[in-house]
Design an enzyme around this catalytic site. Structure first.
Site, PDB file in Angstrom:
ATOM      1  N   GLY A 183       2.930   8.687   8.541  1.00 14.42           N
ATOM      2  CA  GLY A 183       3.300   7.113   8.363  1.00 14.42           C
ATOM      3  C   GLY A 183       4.698   7.002   9.136  1.00 14.42           C
ATOM      4  O   GLY A 183       5.606   7.695   8.518  1.00 14.42           O
TER       5      GLY A 183
ATOM      6  N   PHE B 122       8.606   1.802   7.495  1.00  8.38           N
ATOM      7  CA  PHE B 122      10.076   1.795   7.422  1.00  8.38           C
ATOM      8  C   PHE B 122      10.447   3.028   6.566  1.00  8.38           C
ATOM      9  O   PHE B 122      11.505   3.628   6.979  1.00  8.38           O
ATOM     10  CB  PHE B 122      10.408   0.769   6.151  1.00  8.38           C
ATOM     11  N   GLY B 123       9.726   3.681   5.744  1.00 12.76           N
ATOM     12  CA  GLY B 123      10.087   4.954   5.218  1.00 12.76           C
ATOM     13  C   GLY B 123      10.031   5.998   6.058  1.00 12.76           C
ATOM     14  O   GLY B 123      10.920   6.954   6.262  1.00 12.76           O
TER      15      GLY B 123
ATOM     16  N   VAL C 220      -4.848   9.747   8.865  1.00  9.87           N
ATOM     17  CA  VAL C 220      -5.108  10.869   7.812  1.00  9.87           C
ATOM     18  C   VAL C 220      -6.128  10.305   6.596  1.00  9.87           C
ATOM     19  O   VAL C 220      -5.859   9.218   6.334  1.00  9.87           O
ATOM     20  CB  VAL C 220      -3.625  11.034   7.083  1.00  9.87           C
TER      21      VAL C 220
ATOM     22  N   GLU D 231       6.875 -17.970   3.170  1.00 13.02           N
ATOM     23  CA  GLU D 231       7.263 -17.899   4.707  1.00 13.02           C
ATOM     24  C   GLU D 231       6.133 -18.668   5.515  1.00 13.02           C
ATOM     25  O   GLU D 231       6.351 -19.076   6.530  1.00 13.02           O
ATOM     26  CB  GLU D 231       7.463 -16.459   5.235  1.00 13.02           C
TER      27      GLU D 231
ATOM     28  N   ASP E 274       6.053   1.945  -0.246  1.00 11.59           N
ATOM     29  CA  ASP E 274       5.024   1.307  -0.713  1.00 11.59           C
ATOM     30  C   ASP E 274       4.008   2.077  -1.454  1.00 11.59           C
ATOM     31  O   ASP E 274       3.520   1.480  -2.317  1.00 11.59           O
ATOM     32  CB  ASP E 274       4.269   0.045   0.212  1.00 11.59           C
TER      33      ASP E 274
HETATM   34  C1  LIG Z   1       4.103  -9.934   5.716  1.00  9.62           C
HETATM   35  C2  LIG Z   1       5.080  -8.746   5.233  1.00  9.62           C
HETATM   36  C3  LIG Z   1       6.441  -9.404   5.227  1.00  9.62           C
HETATM   37  C4  LIG Z   1       7.460  -8.555   4.562  1.00  9.62           C
HETATM   38  N1  LIG Z   1       8.624  -9.182   4.349  1.00  9.62           N
HETATM   39  C5  LIG Z   1       9.654  -8.270   3.969  1.00  9.62           C
HETATM   40  C6  LIG Z   1      11.045  -8.781   3.791  1.00  9.62           C
HETATM   41  O1  LIG Z   1      11.241  -9.908   4.498  1.00  9.62           O
HETATM   42  N2  LIG Z   1      11.660  -7.892   3.230  1.00  9.62           N
HETATM   43  C7  LIG Z   1      11.607  -6.737   3.079  1.00  9.62           C
HETATM   44  O2  LIG Z   1      12.518  -5.932   2.455  1.00  9.62           O
HETATM   45  N3  LIG Z   1      10.161  -6.195   3.048  1.00  9.62           N
HETATM   46  C8  LIG Z   1       9.241  -7.065   3.297  1.00  9.62           C
HETATM   47  N4  LIG Z   1       8.092  -6.530   3.297  1.00  9.62           N
HETATM   48  C9  LIG Z   1       7.587  -5.264   2.875  1.00  9.62           C
HETATM   49  C10 LIG Z   1       7.864  -4.093   3.449  1.00  9.62           C
HETATM   50  O3  LIG Z   1       7.543  -4.395   4.914  1.00  9.62           O
HETATM   51  C11 LIG Z   1       7.266  -2.896   2.956  1.00  9.62           C
HETATM   52  O4  LIG Z   1       7.884  -2.664   1.740  1.00  9.62           O
HETATM   53  C12 LIG Z   1       7.623  -1.645   3.936  1.00  9.62           C
HETATM   54  O5  LIG Z   1       7.133  -1.532   5.093  1.00  9.62           O
HETATM   55  C13 LIG Z   1       7.402  -0.184   3.370  1.00  9.62           C
HETATM   56  O6  LIG Z   1       7.555   0.598   3.941  1.00  9.62           O
HETATM   57  P1  LIG Z   1       6.616   1.848   4.034  1.00  9.62           P
HETATM   58  O7  LIG Z   1       7.203   2.943   5.127  1.00  9.62           O
HETATM   59  O8  LIG Z   1       6.324   2.331   2.779  1.00  9.62           O
HETATM   60  O9  LIG Z   1       5.202   1.441   4.715  1.00  9.62           O
HETATM   61  P2  LIG Z   1       5.016   0.638   6.034  1.00  9.62           P
HETATM   62  O10 LIG Z   1       6.103   0.136   6.589  1.00  9.62           O
HETATM   63  O11 LIG Z   1       3.768  -0.228   5.728  1.00  9.62           O
HETATM   64  O12 LIG Z   1       4.432   1.959   6.987  1.00  9.62           O
HETATM   65  C14 LIG Z   1       3.308   2.594   6.554  1.00  9.62           C
HETATM   66  C15 LIG Z   1       2.874   3.352   7.775  1.00  9.62           C
HETATM   67  O13 LIG Z   1       1.895   4.263   7.676  1.00  9.62           O
HETATM   68  C16 LIG Z   1       0.614   4.201   8.690  1.00  9.62           C
HETATM   69  N5  LIG Z   1      -0.629   4.785   8.237  1.00  9.62           N
HETATM   70  C17 LIG Z   1      -0.991   3.994   7.249  1.00  9.62           C
HETATM   71  N6  LIG Z   1      -2.191   4.563   6.813  1.00  9.62           N
HETATM   72  C18 LIG Z   1      -2.367   5.772   7.485  1.00  9.62           C
HETATM   73  C19 LIG Z   1      -3.092   6.936   7.421  1.00  9.62           C
HETATM   74  N7  LIG Z   1      -4.200   6.823   6.767  1.00  9.62           N
HETATM   75  N8  LIG Z   1      -3.018   7.688   8.374  1.00  9.62           N
HETATM   76  C20 LIG Z   1      -1.891   7.649   9.074  1.00  9.62           C
HETATM   77  N9  LIG Z   1      -0.901   6.678   9.089  1.00  9.62           N
HETATM   78  C21 LIG Z   1      -1.313   5.528   8.294  1.00  9.62           C
HETATM   79  C22 LIG Z   1       0.923   2.934   9.177  1.00  9.62           C
HETATM   80  O14 LIG Z   1       0.269   2.492  10.485  1.00  9.62           O
HETATM   81  C23 LIG Z   1       2.232   2.393   9.087  1.00  9.62           C
HETATM   82  O15 LIG Z   1       2.922   2.851  10.382  1.00  9.62           O
HETATM   83  C24 LIG Z   1       6.881  -7.298   3.961  1.00  9.62           C
HETATM   84  C25 LIG Z   1       5.688  -6.970   4.058  1.00  9.62           C
HETATM   85  C26 LIG Z   1       4.802  -7.782   4.828  1.00  9.62           C
HETATM   86  C27 LIG Z   1       3.414  -7.001   4.954  1.00  9.62           C
END
Ligand SMILES: Cc1cc2nc3c(=O)[nH]c(=O)nc-3n(C[C@H](O)[C@H](O)[C@H](O)COP(=O)(O)OP(=O)(O)OC[C@H]3O[C@@H](n4cnc5c(N)ncnc54)[C@H](O)[C@@H]3O)c2cc1C
Length: 429
Positions: free
Chosen positions: A13, A16-17, A81, A177, A306
């Site tokens: 992934g 952000f994280g 994955v 939004e 998340d």
């Molecule tokens: C529309 C929207 C608006 C938002 N607005 C805000 C905001 O204003 N402020 C804020 O703080 N937060 C906001 N968020 C929340 C924030 O975007 C998430 O909390 C953040 O993206 C979580 O980061 P993450 O790394 O856990 O997951 P993500 O950023 O979702 O990244 C997950 C990654 O894993 C990849 N992935 C998923 N499944 C698989 C798999 N099976 N195999 C390989 N790769 C995979 C995806 O392609 C993606 O690149 C918003 C979210 C959304 C959807």
């Protein structure tokens, strides 16, 4: 250090994280593999602007390879994955098996339709670029469809009103939004573009099951958000749930609303990959992690963002927001570097700087703990923070210019209808 002696770190992934962890580890003495099912990092907080034609998809995404290209040893793999075998230390994609010494799992979340997966087709949620382009298509097509009906004098009164009624289910930041942005494009951007319809008469209805929108914000900001939405002409229905979704409309409490375009912003389910770890998950599938982000019995595996259910010192799970994911990403990377040097993983502490939601032009709320802002000052803070955190210099410049242009002209440049426009101009069966 020769390549074969470097510990092998896999990050699944590049959201952000995962991206924060990757940037921290990329040039260290590890063999790093970053795996994602897309080839780009997506800035989800601006997805609603793609869905409402203010920005183009490429403005809010940056290729993962390009972000990490300075560190030549990083391997980036495009693949989805399917599962992780924690006992064999293997990550499975459809056609690949990738081994690891340390794993960071950061695959995020998808929408949840509360046991009604069939609603996804009727009311798409907003998580990916594909979702955003599809929602943009539906919104723009609704106006085209209404124009055609009026021009050809077809359709009854209910069909005509349903064509220009937009319902957003879920009054969290994304729902607010979306509602604000749809109201703005209909009231300002498109107002003079049609001959037979008046887009400014479009109804935008926001539905929230809690007594107020933005339930996680302090009361003064919830009230302010409500007022700012109403000033834009958004009809806010609180304390009611959406049900019985069909192509033509949906039920909201006791009321039936005819609506062609419905958008889902009401709930999340964690990515399915978490369940394959074989450790406890919560009600929405998030992996319950230890206080150092590792999973029970496997200090070499960390789950972040998340996908993780992390309980803070007040016994509350951290929210699914980007600062949590980014801080956890950096912490997980530090844990790995420490473990390589023989130190145990350290406890994670979240530093909460506050939260924001934008509603429209000059309209927003910001809870910065010490100070609560609403209206223009909150909107300025929102703009500044989003430009700073947007990944990629090109994206920052392009987005800044687009916003400046839209602010001066009220125009939104990305009003493109892609795919299937002929089928969509016909009335629904
Ligand atoms: C529309 C929207 C608006 C938002 N607005 C805000 C905001 O204003 N402020 C804020 O703080 N937060 C906001 N968020 C929340 C924030 O975007 C998430 O909390 C953040 O993206 C979580 O980061 P993450 O790394 O856990 O997951 P993500 O950023 O979702 O990244 C997950 C990654 O894993 C990849 N992935 C998923 N499944 C698989 C798999 N099976 N195999 C390989 N790769 C995979 C995806 O392609 C993606 O690149 C918003 C979210 C959304 C959807």
């Amino acid at each position: 250090m020769p390549d074969e002696q470097r510990p092998r770190v896999v990050i699944v992934g590049a959201g952000f994280g995962g991206l924060e962890a990757s940037k921290k580890l990329a040039c260290e003495e590890v063999k790093l593999t970053v795996l994602d099912r897309t080839n780009y990092h997506l800035f989800q907080p601006l997805l609603y602007q793609v869905a409402t034609a203010a920005l183009s998809p490429a403005d809010i995404a940056a290729p993962v390879r390009a972000i990490l290209h300075d560190c030549k040893k990083v391997e980036v793999i495009l693949g989805e994955v399917q599962s992780v075998d924690v006992n064999k230390r293997l990550v499975h994609t459809g056609d690949l098996r990738v081994t690891y010494d340390y794993l960071i799992l950061a695959t995020g979340a998808r929408h949840s339709y509360f046991g009604h997966p069939e609603w996804e087709r009727l009311a798409p949620g907003l998580k990916s670029l594909e979702d955003a382009v599809e929602i943009r298509r539906r919104i723009l097509m609704a106006f085209e469809y209404a124009e055609k009906m009026y021009a050809e004098n077809t359709g009854d009164a209910a069909q005509r009103s349903g064509a220009m009624t937009f319902v957003i289910v879920g009054g969290g930041p994304t729902g607010v939004e979306m509602a604000g942005a749809i109201a703005e494009i209909s009231r300002y951007t498109m107002a003079r573009d049609f001959r037979y319809i008046d887009p400014s008469k479009a109804r935008v209805i926001l539905i929230e099951s809690e007594p107020q929108v933005l339930a996680a914000f302090p009361e003064d900001l919830r009230n302010s958000a409500m007022k700012q939405l109403q000033d834009l002409g958004v009809e806010v229905r609180t304390g009611v749930r959406a049900s019985d979704l069909t192509e033509e409309g949906l039920r909201v409490g006791d009321e039936y609303i005819r609506s062609r375009v419905k958008i889902w912003a009401a709930g999340n389910n964690a990515s399915f990959v978490g369940k394959s770890l074989g450790v406890p998950v919560d009600r929405v599938g998030r992996v319950i992690v230890n206080d150092d982000l590792t999973i029970p019995g496997h200090p070499e595996v960390q789950v972040i963002g998340d996908l993780a259910n992390f309980t803070n010192q007040y016994q509350e799970p951290l929210p699914g927001v980007s600062p949590v994911a980014m801080q956890q990403g950096r912490h997980a990377a530090r844990n790995i570097l420490g473990m390589i040097e023989g130190r145990p993983p350290q406890r994670f502490w979240y530093f909460d700087k506050g939260s924001m939601a934008t509603i429209g032009r000059n309209k927003a709320v910001a809870d910065l703990h010490a100070v609560h802002l609403s209206g223009f000052p909150a909107w300025l803070v929102w703009l500044f923070v989003h430009i700073i955190f947007l990944v990629g210099f090109r994206n920052r410049i392009v987005v800044l210019l687009q916003w400046a242009w839209s602010y001066v002209t009220f125009n939104k440049g990305a009003r493109l209808i892609t795919r299937n426009f002929q089928a969509e101009t016909r009335p629904p069966a």
